[in-house]
Design a protein around this motif. Structure first.
Motif, PDB file in Angstrom:
ATOM      1  N   VAL A  85       0.969  -1.267   0.084  1.00 11.18           N
ATOM      2  CA  VAL A  85      -0.015   0.233   0.130  1.00 11.18           C
ATOM      3  C   VAL A  85       0.942   1.202   0.069  1.00 11.18           C
ATOM      4  O   VAL A  85       0.487   2.332  -0.623  1.00 11.18           O
ATOM      5  N   GLN A  86       1.991   1.202   0.681  1.00  9.90           N
ATOM      6  CA  GLN A  86       2.869   2.239   0.915  1.00  9.90           C
ATOM      7  C   GLN A  86       3.899   2.576  -0.324  1.00  9.90           C
ATOM      8  O   GLN A  86       4.224   3.570  -0.590  1.00  9.90           O
ATOM      9  N   VAL A  87       3.814   1.473  -1.121  1.00  7.57           N
ATOM     10  CA  VAL A  87       4.997   1.660  -2.311  1.00  7.57           C
ATOM     11  C   VAL A  87       4.927   2.880  -3.174  1.00  7.57           C
ATOM     12  O   VAL A  87       5.591   3.574  -3.548  1.00  7.57           O
ATOM     13  N   PRO A  88       3.603   3.298  -3.737  1.00  8.33           N
ATOM     14  CA  PRO A  88       3.490   4.263  -4.746  1.00  8.33           C
ATOM     15  C   PRO A  88       3.754   5.369  -3.931  1.00  8.33           C
ATOM     16  O   PRO A  88       3.864   6.471  -4.859  1.00  8.33           O
ATOM     17  N   PHE A  89       3.829   5.763  -2.719  1.00  4.85           N
ATOM     18  CA  PHE A  89       3.956   7.047  -1.986  1.00  4.85           C
ATOM     19  C   PHE A  89       5.229   7.336  -1.406  1.00  4.85           C
ATOM     20  O   PHE A  89       5.413   8.223  -0.641  1.00  4.85           O
ATOM     21  N   SER A  90       5.864   6.100  -1.435  1.00  4.36           N
ATOM     22  CA  SER A  90       7.498   6.221  -0.517  1.00  4.36           C
ATOM     23  C   SER A  90       8.470   6.351  -1.381  1.00  4.36           C
ATOM     24  O   SER A  90       8.570   5.724  -2.672  1.00  4.36           O
ATOM     25  N   PRO A  91       9.361   7.274  -1.129  1.00  5.17           N
ATOM     26  CA  PRO A  91      10.602   7.427  -2.037  1.00  5.17           C
ATOM     27  C   PRO A  91      11.540   6.181  -2.235  1.00  5.17           C
ATOM     28  O   PRO A  91      12.388   5.783  -3.036  1.00  5.17           O
ATOM     29  N   LEU A  92      11.324   4.932  -1.315  1.00  4.12           N
ATOM     30  CA  LEU A  92      11.874   3.913  -1.219  1.00  4.12           C
ATOM     31  C   LEU A  92      11.437   2.942  -2.310  1.00  4.12           C
ATOM     32  O   LEU A  92      11.973   1.988  -2.724  1.00  4.12           O
ATOM     33  N   GLY A  93       9.826   3.090  -2.610  1.00 12.65           N
ATOM     34  CA  GLY A  93       9.385   2.229  -3.721  1.00 12.65           C
ATOM     35  C   GLY A  93       9.401   0.864  -2.995  1.00 12.65           C
ATOM     36  O   GLY A  93       9.032   0.716  -1.723  1.00 12.65           O
ATOM     37  N   PHE A  94       9.567  -0.016  -3.942  1.00 15.70           N
ATOM     38  CA  PHE A  94       9.514  -1.647  -3.581  1.00 15.70           C
ATOM     39  C   PHE A  94      10.827  -1.743  -2.409  1.00 15.70           C
ATOM     40  O   PHE A  94      10.744  -3.003  -1.799  1.00 15.70           O
ATOM     41  N   GLY A  95      11.636  -0.670  -2.210  1.00 11.48           N
ATOM     42  CA  GLY A  95      12.720  -0.899  -1.257  1.00 11.48           C
ATOM     43  C   GLY A  95      12.127  -1.043   0.142  1.00 11.48           C
ATOM     44  O   GLY A  95      12.901  -1.640   0.949  1.00 11.48           O
ATOM     45  N   LEU A  96      10.850  -0.665   0.286  1.00 15.12           N
ATOM     46  CA  LEU A  96      10.192  -0.769   1.555  1.00 15.12           C
ATOM     47  C   LEU A  96      10.235  -2.107   2.190  1.00 15.12           C
ATOM     48  O   LEU A  96      10.087  -2.657   3.386  1.00 15.12           O
ATOM     49  N   PHE A  97      10.161  -3.302   1.173  1.00 17.08           N
ATOM     50  CA  PHE A  97      10.052  -4.603   1.444  1.00 17.08           C
ATOM     51  C   PHE A  97      11.309  -5.156   2.403  1.00 17.08           C
ATOM     52  O   PHE A  97      11.467  -6.171   2.711  1.00 17.08           O
TER      53      PHE A  97
END
Length: 293
Positions: A85-97
């Motif tokens: 849910v956060q990926v599109p809004f985070s500067p990390l993108g899929f790096g959040l994982f």
């Protein structure tokens, strides 16, 4: 409450919908700036709500295997969704994982834990032994939230209340045998009492330690050294002192803040000249501005 902890058929369809709702909501709460340092974001960081969800699924399951599989699938869906849910809004993108592996380990551990947890439904004395570690784990959450609420009121107050209420509810509504319920209630009350005392007494774990205003910096506006004095106009906000930082070869002010709010920081030279700064303290950040001379 009885319907919540039993009596409603938890189908796989309902479980999946429940997991999607929980994951989506948690991801949204993790993104909203206004939820920073509040109880609303705690669901994305700690376990108190996820303990409740797991216990609800365990009690509603029909067999130990059904319990293990449903709790496992619930976490397998909800936790990755929190990050997705956060990926599109985070500067990390899929790096959040990069934060997901720890939650995946917990997800795998739900298999044996939920399998064993199902035996609480047998309403035997050893069912309380199964529940006890979860009560203690919840107690650790309570002491952290309660300490934060006491020292940085009202941060995490709702989470502290949630932990306290569920500590009491679990033994009363999972078990039907009167003696087991009373024993469980006594255990929960003892955990709450001990955690409350510790939360009040433990001041060191609930401070915001930082440094600010390097000597000669743009915000500071003056050159100072350890011959100066520094203090807060209202010392209930914490302690400040001047120190030398070798890494930047400069004097700066070390602060240990005890609560949030607005106060004035004062730098006083050896001849008594005072430079004053408006200081706004948050739980993990601050804003400081020099007053016009």
């Amino acid at each position: 409450m009885k319907k919540l902890f039993g009596g409603i058929d938890l189908t796989w369809k309902k479980l999946i919908i429940f997991a999607v709702i929980c994951g989506f909501y948690t991801g949204v709460m993790a993104m909203i700036p206004a939820t920073q340092d509040t109880s609303f974001r705690d669901i994305s960081i700690s376990f108190e709500w996820w303990i409740l969800f797991a216990i609800i699924i365990i009690v509603k399951s029909k067999t130990p295997l059904d319990s293990a599989m449903k709790v496992f699938v619930f976490f397998l869906i909800s936790q990755p969704l929190v990050y997705l849910v956060q990926v599109p809004f985070s500067p990390l993108g899929f790096g959040l994982f990069k934060y997901y592996p720890a939650w995946f380990q917990w997800t795998v551990l739900t298999l044996p834990m939920a399998f064993v947890g199902h035996f609480m439904k047998k309403d035997k004395w050893w069912g309380l032994l199964i529940l006890a570690p979860m009560l203690l784990f919840l107690g650790f959450h309570y002491v952290s939230f309660f300490g934060e609420a006491i020292h940085f009121f009202p941060n995490h107050l709702l989470s502290a209340l949630f932990c306290a209420v569920t500590l009491i509810i679990y033994p009363l509504y999972i078990f039907h045998d009167k003696r087991i319920r009373i024993a469980g209630l006594i255990l929960s009350v003892l955990i709450l009492a001990a955690a409350t005392v510790y939360g009040i007494a433990d001041k060191r774990s609930h401070t915001y330690d930082t440094s600010l205003l390097p000597s000669g910096g743009e915000t500071c506006g003056i050159e100072y050294d350890d011959s100066y004095q520094v203090y807060l106009e209202d010392d209930s906000f914490g302690d400040v002192q001047i120190g030398y930082e070798e890494n930047i070869e400069s004097y700066l002010i070390y602060a240990s803040f005890k609560k949030t709010g607005d106060t004035v920081l004062v730098l006083e030279s050896p001849d008594g000249e005072k430079t004053m700064y408006d200081l706004s303290i948050e739980r993990s950040s601050y804003d400081v501005h020099r007053r016009d001379p």
